[in-house]
Design an enzyme around this catalytic site. Structure first.
Site, PDB file in Angstrom:
ATOM      1  N   ARG A  64      32.201   5.992  -7.440  1.00 10.86           N
ATOM      2  CA  ARG A  64      32.146   5.516  -8.712  1.00 10.86           C
ATOM      3  C   ARG A  64      31.185   5.650  -9.023  1.00 10.86           C
ATOM      4  O   ARG A  64      30.550   4.994  -8.586  1.00 10.86           O
ATOM      5  CB  ARG A  64      32.639   4.291  -8.114  1.00 10.86           C
ATOM      6  N   SER A 170      39.309   1.677  -9.676  1.00 16.45           N
ATOM      7  CA  SER A 170      39.685   0.433  -9.563  1.00 16.45           C
ATOM      8  C   SER A 170      40.130  -1.169 -10.786  1.00 16.45           C
ATOM      9  O   SER A 170      40.384  -1.087 -11.855  1.00 16.45           O
ATOM     10  CB  SER A 170      40.183  -0.307  -8.091  1.00 16.45           C
ATOM     11  N   HIS A 171      39.311  -2.575  -9.810  1.00 15.83           N
ATOM     12  CA  HIS A 171      39.365  -3.736 -10.659  1.00 15.83           C
ATOM     13  C   HIS A 171      37.977  -3.818 -11.223  1.00 15.83           C
ATOM     14  O   HIS A 171      37.208  -4.817 -11.880  1.00 15.83           O
ATOM     15  CB  HIS A 171      39.435  -4.677  -9.589  1.00 15.83           C
ATOM     16  N   ASP A 350      45.420  -5.631 -10.974  1.00 12.34           N
ATOM     17  CA  ASP A 350      43.945  -5.015 -11.434  1.00 12.34           C
ATOM     18  C   ASP A 350      43.824  -4.001 -12.862  1.00 12.34           C
ATOM     19  O   ASP A 350      44.832  -3.584 -13.344  1.00 12.34           O
ATOM     20  CB  ASP A 350      43.076  -4.741 -10.757  1.00 12.34           C
ATOM     21  N   ASP A 352      43.880  -0.477 -12.163  1.00  9.05           N
ATOM     22  CA  ASP A 352      44.704   0.498 -11.697  1.00  9.05           C
ATOM     23  C   ASP A 352      46.435  -0.184 -11.192  1.00  9.05           C
ATOM     24  O   ASP A 352      47.149   0.698 -10.384  1.00  9.05           O
ATOM     25  CB  ASP A 352      44.624   1.230 -10.917  1.00  9.05           C
ATOM     26  N   ASP A 354      47.218  -1.879  -8.278  1.00  8.15           N
ATOM     27  CA  ASP A 354      47.251  -1.814  -7.001  1.00  8.15           C
ATOM     28  C   ASP A 354      47.447  -3.186  -6.606  1.00  8.15           C
ATOM     29  O   ASP A 354      47.455  -3.622  -5.092  1.00  8.15           O
ATOM     30  CB  ASP A 354      46.663  -0.817  -6.399  1.00  8.15           C
ATOM     31  N   ARG A 355      46.469  -4.087  -7.129  1.00  4.78           N
ATOM     32  CA  ARG A 355      45.618  -5.063  -6.473  1.00  4.78           C
ATOM     33  C   ARG A 355      46.280  -6.490  -6.977  1.00  4.78           C
ATOM     34  O   ARG A 355      47.584  -6.432  -8.030  1.00  4.78           O
ATOM     35  CB  ARG A 355      43.966  -5.641  -6.683  1.00  4.78           C
ATOM     36  N   THR A 418      37.988  -2.005   6.401  1.00  3.69           N
ATOM     37  CA  THR A 418      38.802  -2.156   5.053  1.00  3.69           C
ATOM     38  C   THR A 418      38.893  -0.704   4.042  1.00  3.69           C
ATOM     39  O   THR A 418      38.261   0.151   4.691  1.00  3.69           O
ATOM     40  CB  THR A 418      37.688  -2.885   3.889  1.00  3.69           C
ATOM     41  N   GLU A 445      45.173  -6.298   2.338  1.00  4.56           N
ATOM     42  CA  GLU A 445      43.416  -6.910   2.860  1.00  4.56           C
ATOM     43  C   GLU A 445      43.227  -7.892   1.773  1.00  4.56           C
ATOM     44  O   GLU A 445      44.502  -8.840   0.545  1.00  4.56           O
ATOM     45  CB  GLU A 445      43.067  -5.965   1.493  1.00  4.56           C
ATOM     46  N   SER A 447      41.473  -8.507  -0.150  1.00  8.89           N
ATOM     47  CA  SER A 447      40.857  -8.600  -2.249  1.00  8.89           C
ATOM     48  C   SER A 447      41.914  -8.591  -2.073  1.00  8.89           C
ATOM     49  O   SER A 447      41.968  -6.985  -3.788  1.00  8.89           O
ATOM     50  CB  SER A 447      39.803  -7.190  -1.468  1.00  8.89           C
ATOM     51  N   LYS A 458      48.518  -0.166  -1.706  1.00  8.62           N
ATOM     52  CA  LYS A 458      48.829  -1.842  -2.341  1.00  8.62           C
ATOM     53  C   LYS A 458      48.953  -1.154  -3.812  1.00  8.62           C
ATOM     54  O   LYS A 458      48.620   0.019  -4.817  1.00  8.62           O
ATOM     55  CB  LYS A 458      47.595  -2.055  -2.049  1.00  8.62           C
TER      56      LYS A 458
END
Length: 643
Positions: A64, A170-171, A350, A352, A354-355, A418, A445, A447, A458
């Site tokens: 990233r 991601s987020h 989020d 993408d 996954d959260r 993690t 997780e 998060s 996830k």
């Protein structure tokens, strides 16, 4: 048609070529599956000289960087060429046959897909699958890799994907000046392991050239499903359905008929897609499949800048949803709100997809509690009801709420570093290593990540459907007109049985890297390697016990991972209950360093379970910050975010 490979020694050589030097007539070409493909074909692969670019070491979820870094000359090309070379090595020296290329829709997504497709084709990858629109949630990519068969199963052709290139940060925020990222998923749909990412990084330090296709056609990402673009005589892009394989995966886990029935029997939900990739999947599942009204959705249209919001589903950044669920910013109930007028379930994804964030009417569920509740109520989920669970796992910074349930239910429980790749090994123990089978399996997780073995990522929407299933089961036998059992009742009953693990996280974002590392060194020198008996307590009711640095030996492949977080253990007086504080430097940011401080203390006394977590943990936080000299070292008087 002859297949040529040209080495380009200077950009000018290519620029000086006649305009039609590499062109092929526009046309319609038949394929094995009988599909039609519209494309301009070029047989000219060019090899571009390049030099290594520093700083391409992937973190826990890929590489990233700020988007402007990715837009620099050769940056995407260097990284993708190194990635493909690594994937070939991992595949026994053979070029991959089929790969998925998809992103979360953030700024630079479409341009990067075009570049990556050309590099994949130039290297000889025969089939390049791109979802219609170019957008796919991360768990959906995993589902495509895992579930497609040789016969395809749809109008978008044949094949089995051997990997996936996922364009996501991601987020993290998106847009000009914000973040972009690329990660790789391997052949079982799992994130690349450390061996893969270490090799990839080494190749970025040694790269001298990359391959691409000259004058390739622009790929219309919104073309009909099944459209093909022939980039070379042996490599083609196919536009695929982004939904079907993922939908099949979810239907293998849940009883959609029962959820549809529950959805029409007084249940209500408010789902916040945060303008990320998960929004369109939520619409497909919650509205089109389960029949819930479109008013159940908010911000479910993907946007390149996520509507200028930070697409992280926590109490701070999902503030609009939090307020609509009758909550204050610290997760406590807003007494001025009538809970009976609120949706029964609140959820968010989020960037993408996954959260997840889970909340009830006036009640916030921490990710650690959510995972423990799903484990304890696994009978409500068809995926697990018949066979039970063979394993569960959590990341080390997550609370021990899962451990308590797993011990009581006699379920093997693992504590990992993690990073979802560590869960992937456990889920694929039998599949990849002919070892013990831990599936059916759930993991998560702190998060805001929860998932199971249906994919190897996830999955935010899976967590939402798991909670719908738990609520549906809890309301079996409730008469029409009678009040439904809600999230709060389910969680407080759970606490009464197992005790409450008060939990929250302090994030100090954008800290100077040297200062952040100094904080970690202070902990190692003074607390991990120091004499615990000489540490003076600043609070008589909080006694420092010891400190350790977490390391992990993978029970599946024996690999070792060190320096995964610093754990400070405490004892609370006068109860003697345990508490701990964990410090980690995050690997998911794109600039500076993020210090994460995780706070946890156990409370059996039900009379204290209603206290807000940040309030309950304030004294523990103050003592930990004093011991590690946070303000003195970083200059930060307060965290950026508390979740």
């Amino acid at each position: 048609m002859k297949f040529n490979v040209a080495v380009v020694l200077a950009a000018a050589a290519l620029a000086a070529a006649p305009a039609d030097a590499f062109a092929r007539p526009f046309g319609v070409f038949p394929t094995r599956s009988g599909l039609k493909m519209s494309a301009t074909t070029t047989d000219e692969v060019v090899v571009i000289p390049t030099t290594p670019i520093e700083g391409m070491r992937p973190g826990t979820s890929g590489l990233r960087k700020k988007v402007e870094v990715w837009q620099e000359k050769h940056y995407v090309e260097n990284f993708i060429q190194s990635l493909i070379d690594t994937a070939v090595d991992s595949n026994g020296g053979k070029m991959l046959d089929t790969i998925v290329v998809a992103g979360d829709g953030r700024y630079y997504n479409d341009e990067a897909i075009q570049t990556i497709s050309n590099i994949c084709a130039a290297n000889g990858i025969a089939n390049i699958w791109i979802p219609q629109g170019g957008i796919m949630s991360t768990p959906a990519v995993s589902a495509v890799i895992r579930r497609r068969t040789e016969s395809g199963g749809g109008e978008d052709g044949e094949g089995i994907a051997q990997g996936g290139i996922v364009l996501t940060a991601s987020h993290n925020p998106g847009g000009p000046g914000e973040d972009f990222g690329i990660k790789y998923n391997e052949g079982l749909g799992q994130p690349a392991d450390e061996k893969f990412t270490d090799t990839l990084y080494q190749k970025t330090l040694e790269i001298r050239e990359y391959k691409t296709v000259a004058d390739s056609p622009d790929i219309d990402l919104n073309a009909p499903v099944g459209t093909k673009y022939q980039l070379t005589p042996t490599s083609a892009v196919t536009i695929i359905d982004p939904f079907q394989n993922y939908l099949d995966a979810l239907k293998s886990c849940f009883d959609f008929d029962q959820l549809r029935k529950f959805g029409s029997s007084g249940f209500s939900i408010l789902f916040d897609g945060m303008h990320g990739a998960g929004g369109q999947f939520a619409k497909r599942v919650l509205v089109e499949e389960l029949g819930l009204p479109e008013s159940s959705l908010m911000r479910c249209n993907p946007l390149p800048d996520f509507g200028k919001c930070h697409p992280d589903p926590n109490l701070t950044y999902a503030s609009e949803l939090v307020k609509k669920m009758g909550l204050k910013s610290d997760g406590s109930a807003d007494a001025s709100t009538d809970a009976s007028t609120l949706p029964m379930l609140g959820a968010a994804n989020d960037g993408d997809g996954d959260r997840n964030l889970i909340a009830g009417a006036g009640f916030f569920v921490t990710p650690s509690d959510s995972m423990a509740l799903i484990c304890d109520n696994y009978e409500a989920i068809p995926q697990f009801a018949a066979t039970g669970l063979n394993g569960v796992a959590r990341s080390m910074p997550s609370s021990a709420a899962l451990d308590v349930v797993a011990e009581a239910r006699n379920i093997p429980c693992f504590v990992t570093p993690t990073g979802w790749k560590f869960f992937g090994n456990l889920m694929s123990s039998k599949e990849s290593f002919d070892g013990k089978d831990y599936t059916p399996f759930i993991c998560g997780e702190e998060s805001f990540g929860t998932g199971s073995d249906h994919v190897r990522e996830k999955d935010g929407l899976w967590a939402v459907l798991a909670w719908m299933s738990i609520l549906s089961k809890a309301n079996e036998g409730v008469s029409e007109g009678e009040a439904l059992v809600g999230v709060k009742e389910i969680v407080t009953k759970h606490w009464a049985k197992y005790g409450r693990h008060f939990y929250c996280r302090y994030d100090y974002e954008g800290v100077d890297s040297d200062a952040a590392n100094q904080v970690m060194d202070i902990i190692r020198d003074n607390l991990v390697n120091g004499d615990a008996s000489s540490v003076e307590s600043g609070d008589a009711d909080i006694k420092f016990v010891d400190a350790v640095e977490f390391s992990y030996t993978d029970p599946v492949d024996g690999s070792e991972t060190s320096k995964q977080g610093l754990i400070l253990n405490f004892e609370l007086g006068p109860s003697g209950d345990p508490a701990r504080v964990v410090f980690r430097l995050s690997g998911t940011g794109s600039a500076g360093a993020t210090i994460r401080m995780y706070l946890e203390q156990y409370e059996k006394d039900t009379s204290k379970h209603g206290i807000s977590a940040p309030v309950a943990l304030k004294d523990l936080a103050d003592e930990a910050l004093r011991l590690v000299q946070m303000e003195k070292t970083t200059g930060r008087e307060a965290p950026t975010v508390i979740t």
